[in-house]
Design a protein around this motif. Structure first.
Motif, PDB file in Angstrom:
ATOM      1  N   VAL A   1       0.830  -1.204   0.000  1.00  0.00           N
ATOM      2  CA  VAL A   1       0.000   0.000   0.000  1.00  0.00           C
ATOM      3  C   VAL A   1       0.865   1.254   0.000  1.00  0.00           C
ATOM      4  N   ASN A   2       2.059   1.182   0.572  1.00  0.00           N
ATOM      5  CA  ASN A   2       2.956   2.337   0.525  1.00  0.00           C
ATOM      6  C   ASN A   2       3.412   2.624  -0.899  1.00  0.00           C
ATOM      7  N   LEU A   3       3.587   1.570  -1.707  1.00  0.00           N
ATOM      8  CA  LEU A   3       3.947   1.776  -3.108  1.00  0.00           C
ATOM      9  C   LEU A   3       2.860   2.540  -3.861  1.00  0.00           C
ATOM     10  N   ALA A   4       1.591   2.302  -3.497  1.00  0.00           N
ATOM     11  CA  ALA A   4       0.489   2.966  -4.199  1.00  0.00           C
ATOM     12  C   ALA A   4       0.582   4.478  -4.077  1.00  0.00           C
ATOM     13  N   HIS A   5       1.154   4.979  -2.988  1.00  0.00           N
ATOM     14  CA  HIS A   5       1.286   6.425  -2.821  1.00  0.00           C
ATOM     15  C   HIS A   5       2.144   7.044  -3.917  1.00  0.00           C
TER      16      HIS A   5
ATOM     17  N   VAL B   1     -12.095   2.858  -4.991  1.00  0.00           N
ATOM     18  CA  VAL B   1     -12.875   3.374  -6.118  1.00  0.00           C
ATOM     19  C   VAL B   1     -12.653   4.873  -6.281  1.00  0.00           C
ATOM     20  N   VAL B   2     -12.704   5.619  -5.181  1.00  0.00           N
ATOM     21  CA  VAL B   2     -12.468   7.068  -5.261  1.00  0.00           C
ATOM     22  C   VAL B   2     -11.039   7.345  -5.705  1.00  0.00           C
ATOM     23  N   LEU B   3     -10.103   6.535  -5.223  1.00  0.00           N
ATOM     24  CA  LEU B   3      -8.709   6.705  -5.636  1.00  0.00           C
ATOM     25  C   LEU B   3      -8.559   6.497  -7.138  1.00  0.00           C
ATOM     26  N   ALA B   4      -9.276   5.523  -7.688  1.00  0.00           N
ATOM     27  CA  ALA B   4      -9.225   5.287  -9.135  1.00  0.00           C
ATOM     28  C   ALA B   4      -9.791   6.482  -9.900  1.00  0.00           C
ATOM     29  N   VAL B   5     -10.861   7.082  -9.392  1.00  0.00           N
ATOM     30  CA  VAL B   5     -11.438   8.265 -10.045  1.00  0.00           C
ATOM     31  C   VAL B   5     -10.442   9.417 -10.045  1.00  0.00           C
ATOM     32  N   VAL B   6      -9.780   9.635  -8.923  1.00  0.00           N
ATOM     33  CA  VAL B   6      -8.798  10.718  -8.823  1.00  0.00           C
ATOM     34  C   VAL B   6      -7.609  10.446  -9.741  1.00  0.00           C
TER      35      VAL B   6
ATOM     36  N   ARG C   1      -2.645  16.087  -3.396  1.00  0.00           N
ATOM     37  CA  ARG C   1      -2.737  15.900  -1.947  1.00  0.00           C
ATOM     38  C   ARG C   1      -3.925  15.015  -1.577  1.00  0.00           C
ATOM     39  N   PHE C   2      -5.030  15.159  -2.324  1.00  0.00           N
ATOM     40  CA  PHE C   2      -6.187  14.307  -2.061  1.00  0.00           C
ATOM     41  C   PHE C   2      -5.871  12.847  -2.389  1.00  0.00           C
ATOM     42  N   TYR C   3      -5.117  12.622  -3.445  1.00  0.00           N
ATOM     43  CA  TYR C   3      -4.678  11.271  -3.780  1.00  0.00           C
ATOM     44  C   TYR C   3      -3.868  10.679  -2.619  1.00  0.00           C
ATOM     45  N   GLY C   4      -2.908  11.445  -2.109  1.00  0.00           N
ATOM     46  CA  GLY C   4      -2.107  10.956  -0.986  1.00  0.00           C
ATOM     47  C   GLY C   4      -2.940  10.707   0.254  1.00  0.00           C
ATOM     48  N   LEU C   5      -3.946  11.558   0.493  1.00  0.00           N
ATOM     49  CA  LEU C   5      -4.808  11.361   1.651  1.00  0.00           C
ATOM     50  C   LEU C   5      -5.581  10.051   1.547  1.00  0.00           C
TER      51      LEU C   5
END
Length: 778
Positions: free
Chosen positions: A108-112, A374-379, A126-130
């Protein structure tokens, strides 16, 4: 050792003073790749001397180069070589085997860091990182909740409360009401309070590992320098990028508190449900509400800390939030102790029956993780469509896919451990209710996922076979006039085809992520709709459906058991066996290059030590000698070399040449981490350093061309090196030349030739000409 270092420092100072009359010093700083190596092998000399560094990471030279080398020149007009050895950062003592437990956190850290490149989209970034940090927080809660499920529910609540189960496991006798005639420890609340020590100890272990590695890795300060103006280059050039000490300390406090609060909630919930019944003691009822409010308030503080802006990359952030780092975990620990006292209070008539109310908790966690992904994919899609990059893996959706896989891995590990413990406690499956239904559904999803992976593997095998047949014709065309050796041709073609599998990784990740998302949604829906495991839910359906459900549930439990045993066996072997620790270290070489920006319990970032080491060495050597330096990186070492070159000041950067070989800079990092190693970032690196040359082979499964746009591409990328060096037996190669693939790039004559060209182009008086695309040897 100290005398050798003093001689080196004194000689470099003398060179600076005599530079006008002596030959200009030349240095090649070698950085090895994944898996590590020895300085003797890197320098091709059994006698090496450590000139700076410690047992964890150090710079070595040949012994004769520390005494007898005038003006920094090696024998035969070759540059002096230094080897930076960093393998112990990822494969040290036996405690590194515990890092296997942290695999979901690492993923999950790689996803950042896998977000698409974006300019002028600071709020969206920043929203993606959050979102990634919140997903990482749910993983911590999930892991601790799984430990609570095993210790509190299966052992203390169910097995200890059933006389037959407690009789089968005599070590639980003192907790059994039947065996002790309602003894002091047999009360349900006290059993839960005692069992809470297990997940609390797990949280403390995670805190200890994170704090220990935090002191060893994140506390190494990079060189202080002023930030450069914002350009289209990589964020890796920012002064504070490799100094995450404050962020990791803050996140460690929040995740530690979250783990302790999870244990407290698991302890207080069954006691509070009993106290809320009509006619219960008013004092305990009021205390339960006060504790619930305190837990919610502390949980809100944890979420608030996680939601704060994470990293300060534009400067060296040396402040520590000491009050936050200390008080938040201590406050959560105090609440846990209060809940233990509250649950242990005597309650006449309270008996343990059924299972603890864990289904809503695990269902809520899984639903929250799905919504976050899902929200992360949208962003991520929004960032990608504004600056599309055809080289980016999965069209910018690599980060959400990896975050989903991290959540799925955490769920499978949690469900698998719970299912294994339940089977061990109740082999007949008649005494206990078992783990929450959702965990059983998750374990049952393993066989379908494996079936999909087998189908993908079969597809890739067929594709590789077709590609190998096509490569045979190319191999024959590359060696006209030589007698054909069919077996030799097949071996070379097969090596090239197998190397191409790396480029199919996005397909595998996309299929695995899509399958996981669909099966995860089906498992959640099935568990909530039926309230039964797959076998029970399919009991009144068609025979085929029943057979599939029973097989999937049984096989899933069996596979989880085998996987768990292999996991424990591997970890135990790695604790005792240095070679096994090195194998685990190879995995972390790739997965822990990035700082811990999302999860503080992930394995530590070795680059936060290695990059400052390389930067300090290059800056001090060029300042003392005024000489020419070639930064030579192989495989993962080329990534460290690029990161270190970005951290140099512009004046020093222009005096450094970059030589990379077997490099995954574009093939892996550029595609999966486009915001930091995308085409614009690598083009900016090429413009910042004095010169850059990249070597690769078609048989290399890791390294590849950099593929810079325009004329920069042929200027950086050498044409593919021949591998093997000779097709058949020749006077120069009387024995069959091996297929080298990813290793031994120095054995190719092009290596020394390209290094000499880089040094010539660094000469201040007579700069070397840039290679002409298409010219021989270019």
């Amino acid at each position: 050792m100290e005398r050798a270092q003093e001689r080196i420092a004194a000689r470099e100072t003398d060179r600076s003073a005599a530079q006008a009359t002596e030959a200009e010093p030349e240095l090649e700083l070698l950085v090895h790749g994944v898996g590590g190596t020895t300085p003797e092998k890197m320098l091709d000399d059994p006698r090496t001397v450590r000139i700076t560094g410690d047992d964890t990471a150090a710079v070595f030279r040949r012994a004769d180069h520390t005494v007898d080398v005038p003006a920094g020149q090696g024998p035969h007009s070759e540059p002096v070589q230094e080897a930076y050895v960093w393998c112990n950062l990822t494969s040290g003592d036996g405690s590194r085997a515990l890092w296997l437990l942290l695999l979901p956190f690492m993923v999950v850290n790689l996803a950042h860091w896998m977000r698409p490149a974006a300019d002028g989209r600071g709020r969206t970034v920043r929203f993606y990182g959050l979102l990634v940090r919140l997903a990482a927080l749910t993983l911590t809660v999930l892991l601790v909740a799984a430990a609570c499920e095993v210790a509190l529910d299966l052992v203390a609540w169910q097995c200890a409360g059933v006389a037959a189960c407690a009789h089968r496991h005599s070590w639980l006798g003192f907790l059994s009401p039947a065996a002790t005639d309602d003894g002091w420890w047999s009360l349900p609340g006290r059993r839960l309070a005692l069992a809470a020590s297990v997940p609390a100890a797990l949280t403390a272990l995670l805190w200890y590992l994170s704090h220990r590695t935090w002191s060893a890795y994140e506390s190494h300060r990079p060189m202080s320098r002023d930030p450069e103006p914002e350009t289209d280059g990589s964020a890796l050039a920012r002064p504070g990028f490799w100094y995450g000490r404050r962020l990791v300390a803050r996140l460690r406090a929040a995740h530690t508190a979250a783990g302790l609060l999870t244990v407290a909630a698991a302890v207080v919930t069954p006691a509070a449900r009993f106290d809320h019944r009509s006619g219960g003691p008013a004092a305990l009822d009021a205390l339960s509400w006060i504790l619930a409010a305190a837990l919610l308030g502390c949980a809100a503080a944890v979420v608030g800390v996680v939601c704060r802006r994470g990293r300060s990359e534009n400067r060296l952030d040396q402040q520590l939030d000491r009050h936050l780092v200390r008080r938040l975990p201590l406050g959560a620990l105090g609440l846990l102790l209060l809940t233990v006292l509250y649950a242990g209070w005597s309650r006449p008539g309270w008996r343990s029956a059924g299972r603890l109310p864990g289904d809503p908790a695990f269902g809520g966690l899984m639903l929250a993780q799905g919504l976050l992904v899902v929200v992360l994919a949208v962003v991520a899609h929004d960032l990608y469509r504004r600056h599309p990059d055809r080289h980016a893996g999965m069209r910018g959706l690599g980060g959400p896919a990896v975050a989903l896989l991290a959540c799925a891995l955490g769920g499978v590990m949690s469900g698998g451990v719970a299912q294994r413990v339940a089977d061990w406690l109740d082999g007949t499956r008649a005494l206990l209710d078992g783990p929450p239904v959702l965990l059983t559904w998750q374990a049952s999803a393993i066989p379908p996922i494996l079936a999909v992976l087998l189908a993908v593997a079969a597809h890739l095998a067929l594709r590789t076979a077709r590609l190998a047949r096509a490569e045979r014709d190319r191999v024959r065309d590359e060696h006209p006039g030589e007698p054909e050796d069919p077996s030799r041709t097949r071996a070379i073609a097969q090596a090239r085809a197998m190397a191409g599998l790396t480029d199919r990784a996005p397909l595998v990740v996309a299929v695995l992520a899509a399958t996981t998302l669909l099966l995860g949604a089906a498992a959640l829906a099935g568990a909530l709709a039926t309230g039964q495991p797959p076998e029970g839910a399919a009991r009144r359906t068609y025979d085929l459906v029943q057979a599939v459900a029973e097989t999937s549930q049984t096989l899933g439990s069996w596979l989880v058991g085998v996987g768990f045993l292999l996991f424990v066996t591997w970890a135990r072997r790695a604790y005792r066996d240095a070679s096994a620790r090195r194998t685990i270290g190879i995995l972390w070489d790739v997965g822990t290059f990035w700082p811990r920006a999302a999860h503080p319990f992930a394995p530590p970032c070795y680059a936060e030590r290695a990059v400052p080491d390389l930067t300090w060495r290059m800056a001090t050597w060029t300042r003392h000698t005024g000489g020419r330096l070639v930064l030579s990186g192989h495989s993962q070492g080329s990534v460290l070399a690029a990161a270190a070159a970005w951290q140099l000041t512009p004046s020093v950067r222009k005096r450094v040449a970059l030589l990379t070989y077997g490099s995954p800079l574009e093939r892996l990092y550029g595609r999966w981490f486009p915001a930091h190693f995308g085409p614009r970032a690598l083009a900016a690196l090429h413009a910042d350093v004095a010169c850059w040359r990249n070597l690769y082979r078609r048989t290399d499964p890791i390294g590849g061309p950099v593929r810079l746009p325009g004329d920069c591409g042929p200027e950086v990328d050498h044409e593919p090196l021949r591998d093997p060096l000779a097709y058949g037996r020749t006077p120069r190669h009387p024995l069959p030349a091996p297929i080298l693939g990813h290793s031994d790039y120095q054995a190719d004559p092009a290596f020394a030739r390209e290094r000499a060209r880089l040094l010539a182009r660094l000469h201040p008086d007579l700069p070397g000409q840039r290679p002409v695309p298409g010219a021989p040897g270019s």
